[in-house]
Design a protein around this motif. Structure first.
Motif, PDB file in Angstrom:
ATOM      1  N   PRO A  80      11.464  -3.852  -3.296  1.00 40.94           N
ATOM      2  CA  PRO A  80      10.443  -3.880  -4.349  1.00 40.94           C
ATOM      3  C   PRO A  80      10.659  -2.757  -5.355  1.00 40.94           C
ATOM      4  N   THR A  81      10.189  -2.974  -6.555  1.00 38.48           N
ATOM      5  CA  THR A  81      10.247  -1.965  -7.598  1.00 38.48           C
ATOM      6  C   THR A  81       8.858  -1.330  -7.743  1.00 38.48           C
ATOM      7  N   ALA A  82       8.758  -0.338  -8.585  1.00 36.68           N
ATOM      8  CA  ALA A  82       7.453   0.292  -8.838  1.00 36.68           C
ATOM      9  C   ALA A  82       6.497  -0.699  -9.487  1.00 36.68           C
ATOM     10  N   GLU A  83       7.024  -1.598 -10.319  1.00 38.48           N
ATOM     11  CA  GLU A  83       6.198  -2.625 -10.947  1.00 38.48           C
ATOM     12  C   GLU A  83       5.629  -3.572  -9.897  1.00 38.48           C
ATOM     13  N   THR A  84       6.429  -3.869  -8.872  1.00 42.81           N
ATOM     14  CA  THR A  84       5.972  -4.754  -7.804  1.00 42.81           C
ATOM     15  C   THR A  84       4.788  -4.137  -7.072  1.00 42.81           C
ATOM     16  N   VAL A  85       4.898  -2.863  -6.749  1.00 41.16           N
ATOM     17  CA  VAL A  85       3.819  -2.176  -6.040  1.00 41.16           C
ATOM     18  C   VAL A  85       2.554  -2.137  -6.896  1.00 41.16           C
ATOM     19  N   ASP A  86       2.708  -1.868  -8.189  1.00 38.67           N
ATOM     20  CA  ASP A  86       1.553  -1.841  -9.087  1.00 38.67           C
ATOM     21  C   ASP A  86       0.880  -3.206  -9.178  1.00 38.67           C
ATOM     22  N   SER A  87       1.669  -4.270  -9.273  1.00 39.76           N
ATOM     23  CA  SER A  87       1.087  -5.612  -9.377  1.00 39.76           C
ATOM     24  C   SER A  87       0.412  -6.025  -8.072  1.00 39.76           C
ATOM     25  N   LEU A  88       0.954  -5.580  -6.932  1.00 36.85           N
ATOM     26  CA  LEU A  88       0.320  -5.898  -5.653  1.00 36.85           C
ATOM     27  C   LEU A  88      -1.007  -5.156  -5.479  1.00 36.85           C
ATOM     28  N   MET A  89      -1.090  -3.947  -6.010  1.00 34.27           N
ATOM     29  CA  MET A  89      -2.314  -3.164  -5.884  1.00 34.27           C
ATOM     30  C   MET A  89      -3.462  -3.744  -6.710  1.00 34.27           C
ATOM     31  N   GLN A  90      -3.136  -4.504  -7.756  1.00 36.27           N
ATOM     32  CA  GLN A  90      -4.164  -5.026  -8.644  1.00 36.27           C
ATOM     33  C   GLN A  90      -4.645  -6.421  -8.269  1.00 36.27           C
ATOM     34  N   ILE A  91      -4.114  -6.994  -7.198  1.00 40.78           N
ATOM     35  CA  ILE A  91      -4.512  -8.342  -6.787  1.00 40.78           C
ATOM     36  C   ILE A  91      -5.887  -8.287  -6.135  1.00 40.78           C
ATOM     37  N   GLU A  92      -6.757  -9.219  -6.533  1.00 40.60           N
ATOM     38  CA  GLU A  92      -8.053  -9.383  -5.883  1.00 40.60           C
ATOM     39  C   GLU A  92      -7.952 -10.579  -4.950  1.00 40.60           C
ATOM     40  N   PHE A  93      -8.063 -10.315  -3.662  1.00 42.78           N
ATOM     41  CA  PHE A  93      -7.902 -11.356  -2.660  1.00 42.78           C
ATOM     42  C   PHE A  93      -9.214 -12.103  -2.451  1.00 42.78           C
TER      43      PHE A  93
END
Length: 103
Positions: A80-93
């Motif tokens: 994963p890249t830093a962008e991947t981690v940022d996008s995963l943190m912003q997901i509302e499940f």
């Protein structure tokens, strides 16, 4: 990030449609940032059965059985890249989905 860096996401839910929606959200976020993904891998469903007496004082042979099924999925995100981690943190499940993340 290191080459052997990996994120493992484990999802648990009582409802199959909600856990599938959560898997789709994770995969879309990871693929949008060009990260390699493996999964979702369905893990064995855990079944808990409860036996309850119909009447608390008599008729001990009359019982009811209730069960709770816990469905599980496993998703690995490789490199994963830093962008991947940022996008995963912003997901509302969806409500009712338990998410555990291991790095």
């Amino acid at each position: 990030m290191p080459a052997n860096y990996q994120i493992r996401i484990k999802l648990k839910s009582y409802f199959v449609p909600r856990i599938e929606d959560a898997c789709k959200l994770i995969l879309e976020a990871a693929r949008a940032t060009n990260a390699k993904t493996m999964g979702p891998v369905p893990l064995p469903t855990k079944k808990r059965i409860y036996c309850v007496l119909k009447s608390p004082h008599k008729h001990k042979d009359a019982r009811e059985h209730f069960e709770i099924r816990t469905h599980q999925r496993l998703i690995d995100i490789i490199q994963p890249t830093a962008e991947t981690v940022d996008s995963l943190m912003q997901i509302e499940f969806p409500a009712g989905v338990d998410v555990k993340v291991k790095v």
